[in-house]
Scaffold this motif. Structure first.
Motif, mmCIF file in Angstrom:
data_model
loop_
_atom_site.group_PDB
_atom_site.id
_atom_site.type_symbol
_atom_site.label_atom_id
_atom_site.label_comp_id
_atom_site.label_asym_id
_atom_site.label_seq_id
_atom_site.Cartn_x
_atom_site.Cartn_y
_atom_site.Cartn_z
ATOM 1 N N THR A 1 113.753 -18.690 -58.619
ATOM 2 C CA THR A 1 114.005 -19.815 -57.721
ATOM 3 C C THR A 1 115.170 -20.645 -58.221
ATOM 4 O O THR A 1 116.063 -21.023 -57.452
ATOM 5 C CB THR A 1 112.737 -20.686 -57.594
ATOM 6 O OG1 THR A 1 111.683 -19.876 -57.079
ATOM 7 C CG2 THR A 1 112.965 -21.873 -56.695
ATOM 8 N N ALA B 1 118.871 -21.163 -56.522
ATOM 9 C CA ALA B 1 119.401 -22.499 -56.218
ATOM 10 C C ALA B 1 120.796 -22.672 -56.805
ATOM 11 O O ALA B 1 121.683 -23.244 -56.159
ATOM 12 C CB ALA B 1 118.459 -23.573 -56.756
ATOM 13 N N ARG C 1 112.241 -24.522 -50.929
ATOM 14 C CA ARG C 1 112.456 -25.978 -50.980
ATOM 15 C C ARG C 1 111.413 -26.711 -50.138
ATOM 16 O O ARG C 1 110.883 -27.740 -50.546
ATOM 17 C CB ARG C 1 113.859 -26.328 -50.492
ATOM 18 C CG ARG C 1 114.931 -25.989 -51.490
ATOM 19 C CD ARG C 1 116.303 -26.341 -50.962
ATOM 20 N NE ARG C 1 117.293 -26.198 -52.011
ATOM 21 C CZ ARG C 1 118.526 -25.800 -51.815
ATOM 22 N NH1 ARG C 1 118.954 -25.522 -50.586
ATOM 23 N NH2 ARG C 1 119.359 -25.692 -52.824
ATOM 24 N N GLU D 1 115.454 -21.960 -48.659
ATOM 25 C CA GLU D 1 115.038 -23.071 -47.797
ATOM 26 C C GLU D 1 113.518 -23.135 -47.694
ATOM 27 O O GLU D 1 112.922 -24.212 -47.765
ATOM 28 C CB GLU D 1 115.664 -22.937 -46.410
ATOM 29 C CG GLU D 1 115.494 -24.158 -45.554
ATOM 30 C CD GLU D 1 116.140 -25.420 -46.134
ATOM 31 O OE1 GLU D 1 115.570 -26.504 -45.934
ATOM 32 O OE2 GLU D 1 117.195 -25.316 -46.792
ATOM 33 N N TRP E 1 108.083 -26.678 -52.014
ATOM 34 C CA TRP E 1 108.042 -27.186 -53.382
ATOM 35 C C TRP E 1 107.288 -28.509 -53.500
ATOM 36 O O TRP E 1 106.460 -28.673 -54.393
ATOM 37 C CB TRP E 1 109.448 -27.339 -53.944
ATOM 38 C CG TRP E 1 109.402 -27.888 -55.340
ATOM 39 C CD1 TRP E 1 109.788 -29.130 -55.745
ATOM 40 C CD2 TRP E 1 108.918 -27.226 -56.497
ATOM 41 N NE1 TRP E 1 109.580 -29.274 -57.087
ATOM 42 C CE2 TRP E 1 109.042 -28.118 -57.583
ATOM 43 C CE3 TRP E 1 108.380 -25.956 -56.726
ATOM 44 C CZ2 TRP E 1 108.649 -27.792 -58.872
ATOM 45 C CZ3 TRP E 1 107.999 -25.630 -58.029
ATOM 46 C CH2 TRP E 1 108.132 -26.534 -59.075
#
Length: 125
Positions: free
Chosen positions: A17, A21, A93, A90, A96
């Protein structure tokens, strides 16, 4: 368990992850990904941990990789996020916040009293 062991434990689950990013910010070779992660306070990270993750991201279609000539040195494999990788990032995110709040709730909760084991058949409690 010291802080370095804890970081390594958390990274096992989150390195992909975090690498995705970083790559969403622009194409990079593995060493540059390591540098960016370390400058963000995540590290140290060994290539032996990162490259299998990058290769898995490539196999899953989240990134592409191509060899580029090195500037005064050997060529490097440069990774670029794909549209599929951006969609996946996305989704990560979006999920999260709820996930981290749930984990935080577990970690911040006072320890529960130890439960006693049920008595075995024929034993008196």
């Amino acid at each position: 368990m010291d802080d370095m062991d804890l970081t390594a434990e958390w990274l096992r689950g989150l390195l992909g992850t975090c690498a995705l990013a970083v790559l969403a910010g622009g194409s990079a070779h593995g060493y540059a990904v390591v540098q960016r992660l370390q400058s963000a306070g995540i590290g140290p990270i060994k290539g032996g941990a990162l490259y299998p993750v990058l290769n898995r991201l490539e196999r899953d279609g989240a990134v592409t990789a191509e060899w580029r000539e090195g500037e005064g040195g050997p060529g490097r494999k440069v990774f670029t996020v794909t549209a599929r990788g951006r969609d996946h990032l996305e989704a990560l995110r979006d999920g999260w916040g709820p996930f981290s709040r749930s984990v935080g709730g577990l970690l911040d909760a006072p320890p529960a009293p130890a439960a006693s084991a049920p008595a075995a058949e024929g034993e008196t409690p």
